[in-house]
Scaffold this motif. Structure first.
Motif, PDB file in Angstrom:
ATOM      1  N   GLY A  64       7.455  22.807 123.640  1.00 63.79           N
ATOM      2  CA  GLY A  64       7.472  21.522 124.319  1.00 63.79           C
ATOM      3  C   GLY A  64       6.993  21.496 125.749  1.00 63.79           C
ATOM      4  N   GLY A  65       6.681  22.640 126.316  1.00 65.45           N
ATOM      5  CA  GLY A  65       6.181  22.628 127.680  1.00 65.45           C
ATOM      6  C   GLY A  65       4.763  22.088 127.743  1.00 65.45           C
ATOM      7  N   GLY A  66       4.253  22.003 128.963  1.00 65.70           N
ATOM      8  CA  GLY A  66       2.881  21.538 129.129  1.00 65.70           C
ATOM      9  C   GLY A  66       2.630  21.020 130.513  1.00 65.70           C
ATOM     10  N   LEU A 103       8.817  15.143 129.673  1.00 67.35           N
ATOM     11  CA  LEU A 103       8.592  16.138 128.643  1.00 67.35           C
ATOM     12  C   LEU A 103       9.926  16.405 127.954  1.00 67.35           C
ATOM     13  CD1 LEU A 103       6.397  18.914 130.351  1.00 67.35           C
ATOM     14  CD2 LEU A 103       5.695  17.431 128.458  1.00 67.35           C
ATOM     15  N   ARG A 104       9.847  16.841 126.718  1.00 67.45           N
ATOM     16  CA  ARG A 104      11.052  17.273 126.020  1.00 67.45           C
ATOM     17  C   ARG A 104      10.855  18.693 125.528  1.00 67.45           C
ATOM     18  NH1 ARG A 104      14.206  15.108 120.610  1.00 67.45           N
ATOM     19  NH2 ARG A 104      12.414  16.102 119.585  1.00 67.45           N
ATOM     20  N   LEU A 105      11.739  19.561 125.944  1.00 71.09           N
ATOM     21  CA  LEU A 105      11.723  20.940 125.490  1.00 71.09           C
ATOM     22  C   LEU A 105      12.673  21.095 124.301  1.00 71.09           C
ATOM     23  CD1 LEU A 105      11.914  22.826 128.915  1.00 71.09           C
ATOM     24  CD2 LEU A 105       9.920  21.908 127.732  1.00 71.09           C
ATOM     25  N   SER A 106      12.299  21.967 123.399  1.00 76.04           N
ATOM     26  CA  SER A 106      13.145  22.282 122.253  1.00 76.04           C
ATOM     27  C   SER A 106      13.413  23.776 122.218  1.00 76.04           C
ATOM     28  CB  SER A 106      12.459  21.871 120.943  1.00 76.04           C
ATOM     29  OG  SER A 106      12.211  20.492 120.905  1.00 76.04           O
ATOM     30  N   CYS A 107      14.568  24.131 121.722  1.00 70.92           N
ATOM     31  CA  CYS A 107      14.930  25.538 121.564  1.00 70.92           C
ATOM     32  C   CYS A 107      15.640  25.666 120.224  1.00 70.92           C
ATOM     33  CB  CYS A 107      15.831  25.987 122.702  1.00 70.92           C
ATOM     34  SG  CYS A 107      16.399  27.700 122.583  1.00 70.92           S
ATOM     35  N   THR A 108      14.973  26.293 119.287  1.00 66.13           N
ATOM     36  CA  THR A 108      15.525  26.449 117.948  1.00 66.13           C
ATOM     37  C   THR A 108      16.050  27.864 117.763  1.00 66.13           C
ATOM     38  OG1 THR A 108      14.034  24.789 117.053  1.00 66.13           O
ATOM     39  CG2 THR A 108      15.031  26.314 115.491  1.00 66.13           C
ATOM     40  N   ALA A 162      20.423  17.124 128.437  1.00 67.34           N
ATOM     41  CA  ALA A 162      20.528  18.149 127.400  1.00 67.34           C
ATOM     42  C   ALA A 162      21.201  17.549 126.173  1.00 67.34           C
ATOM     43  CB  ALA A 162      21.329  19.339 127.915  1.00 67.34           C
ATOM     44  N   SER A 163      20.714  17.937 125.010  1.00 69.46           N
ATOM     45  CA  SER A 163      21.315  17.473 123.764  1.00 69.46           C
ATOM     46  C   SER A 163      21.149  18.570 122.716  1.00 69.46           C
ATOM     47  CB  SER A 163      20.665  16.159 123.299  1.00 69.46           C
ATOM     48  OG  SER A 163      19.289  16.342 123.039  1.00 69.46           O
ATOM     49  N   ARG A 164      21.721  18.338 121.565  1.00 64.20           N
ATOM     50  CA  ARG A 164      21.616  19.345 120.511  1.00 64.20           C
ATOM     51  C   ARG A 164      21.748  18.689 119.161  1.00 64.20           C
ATOM     52  NH1 ARG A 164      25.863  23.674 121.697  1.00 64.20           N
ATOM     53  NH2 ARG A 164      25.622  24.302 119.518  1.00 64.20           N
ATOM     54  N   ASP A 165      21.135  19.324 118.177  1.00 60.77           N
ATOM     55  CA  ASP A 165      21.264  18.913 116.783  1.00 60.77           C
ATOM     56  C   ASP A 165      21.783  20.133 116.030  1.00 60.77           C
ATOM     57  OD1 ASP A 165      20.936  18.287 114.095  1.00 60.77           O
ATOM     58  OD2 ASP A 165      19.098  17.176 114.426  1.00 60.77           O
ATOM     59  N   ASN A 189      20.189  23.612 114.291  1.00 59.30           N
ATOM     60  CA  ASN A 189      20.339  24.752 115.220  1.00 59.30           C
ATOM     61  C   ASN A 189      19.365  24.632 116.390  1.00 59.30           C
ATOM     62  OD1 ASN A 189      22.361  25.915 113.697  1.00 59.30           O
ATOM     63  ND2 ASN A 189      20.996  27.302 112.624  1.00 59.30           N
ATOM     64  N   THR A 190      19.232  23.434 116.898  1.00 62.77           N
ATOM     65  CA  THR A 190      18.241  23.178 117.941  1.00 62.77           C
ATOM     66  C   THR A 190      18.872  22.471 119.131  1.00 62.77           C
ATOM     67  OG1 THR A 190      16.445  23.058 116.338  1.00 62.77           O
ATOM     68  CG2 THR A 190      16.052  22.038 118.475  1.00 62.77           C
ATOM     69  N   ALA A 191      18.490  22.910 120.303  1.00 64.41           N
ATOM     70  CA  ALA A 191      18.877  22.256 121.542  1.00 64.41           C
ATOM     71  C   ALA A 191      17.640  21.656 122.186  1.00 64.41           C
ATOM     72  CB  ALA A 191      19.539  23.246 122.496  1.00 64.41           C
ATOM     73  N   TYR A 192      17.868  20.599 122.941  1.00 61.06           N
ATOM     74  CA  TYR A 192      16.762  19.887 123.582  1.00 61.06           C
ATOM     75  C   TYR A 192      17.059  19.708 125.066  1.00 61.06           C
ATOM     76  CZ  TYR A 192      15.964  18.607 118.709  1.00 61.06           C
ATOM     77  OH  TYR A 192      15.778  18.652 117.355  1.00 61.06           O
ATOM     78  N   LEU A 193      15.985  19.617 125.827  1.00 60.22           N
ATOM     79  CA  LEU A 193      16.100  19.249 127.228  1.00 60.22           C
ATOM     80  C   LEU A 193      15.066  18.156 127.490  1.00 60.22           C
ATOM     81  CD1 LEU A 193      17.584  19.878 129.892  1.00 60.22           C
ATOM     82  CD2 LEU A 193      15.634  21.335 130.498  1.00 60.22           C
ATOM     83  N   GLN A 194      15.553  16.937 127.620  1.00 59.76           N
ATOM     84  CA  GLN A 194      14.687  15.800 127.945  1.00 59.76           C
ATOM     85  C   GLN A 194      14.554  15.735 129.461  1.00 59.76           C
ATOM     86  OE1 GLN A 194      13.023  13.521 125.896  1.00 59.76           O
ATOM     87  NE2 GLN A 194      12.117  12.824 127.818  1.00 59.76           N
ATOM     88  N   MET A 195      13.330  15.766 129.931  1.00 57.12           N
ATOM     89  CA  MET A 195      13.069  15.784 131.368  1.00 57.12           C
ATOM     90  C   MET A 195      12.267  14.556 131.740  1.00 57.12           C
ATOM     91  SD  MET A 195      12.188  19.844 131.838  1.00 57.12           S
ATOM     92  CE  MET A 195      10.629  19.698 130.962  1.00 57.12           C
ATOM     93  N   ASN A 196      12.844  13.703 132.566  1.00 56.64           N
ATOM     94  CA  ASN A 196      12.188  12.479 133.001  1.00 56.64           C
ATOM     95  C   ASN A 196      11.958  12.511 134.517  1.00 56.64           C
ATOM     96  OD1 ASN A 196      12.409  11.494 130.348  1.00 56.64           O
ATOM     97  ND2 ASN A 196      14.405  10.579 130.782  1.00 56.64           N
TER      98      ASN A 196
END
Length: 108
Positions: A8-10, A18-23, A66-69, A73-80
């Motif tokens: 999810g970077g860039g 951007l939204r980062l994901s970590c599975t 930060a959120s998670r599903d 088994n995934t965490a997210y970081l929404q960056m605004n």
């Protein structure tokens, strides 16, 4: 052993998102997000517990979420509202395990 894979970077313009994901390859409890900018120490950005409780560094409060599903088994970081000061390599971390890092560059 848990493997963490980030995505999810860039490159994004100032003010963008951007939204980062970590599975994770398995269950995880607390997920932490860190970042390291060139020439600076790695800093803790956000954490999220298994119950969804979050905590943030002062520098990102109100902009990052930060959120998670757990089913995935995934965490997210929404960056605004990103600024050039957010440029860094971002890492997810759970216990002794680290993601490979993903580059976030904020530039016009």
């Amino acid at each position: 052993q848990v493997r963490l894979v980030e995505s999810g970077g860039g490159l994004v313009q100032p003010g963008g998102s951007l939204r980062l994901s970590c599975t994770a390859s398995g269950l995880f409890f607390i997920m932490a997000w860190y970042r390291q900018a060139p020439g600076k120490q790695r800093e803790l950005v956000a954490t999220i517990t298994s119950g969804g409780t979050t905590d943030y560094a002062d520098s990102v409060k109100g902009r990052f979420t930060a959120s998670r599903d757990n089913a995935k088994n995934t965490a997210y970081l929404q960056m605004n509202s990103l600024s050039p000061e957010d440029t860094a390599i971002y890492y997810c971390n759970s216990g002794h395990f680290w993601g490979q890092g993903t580059q976030v560059t904020v530039s016009s």
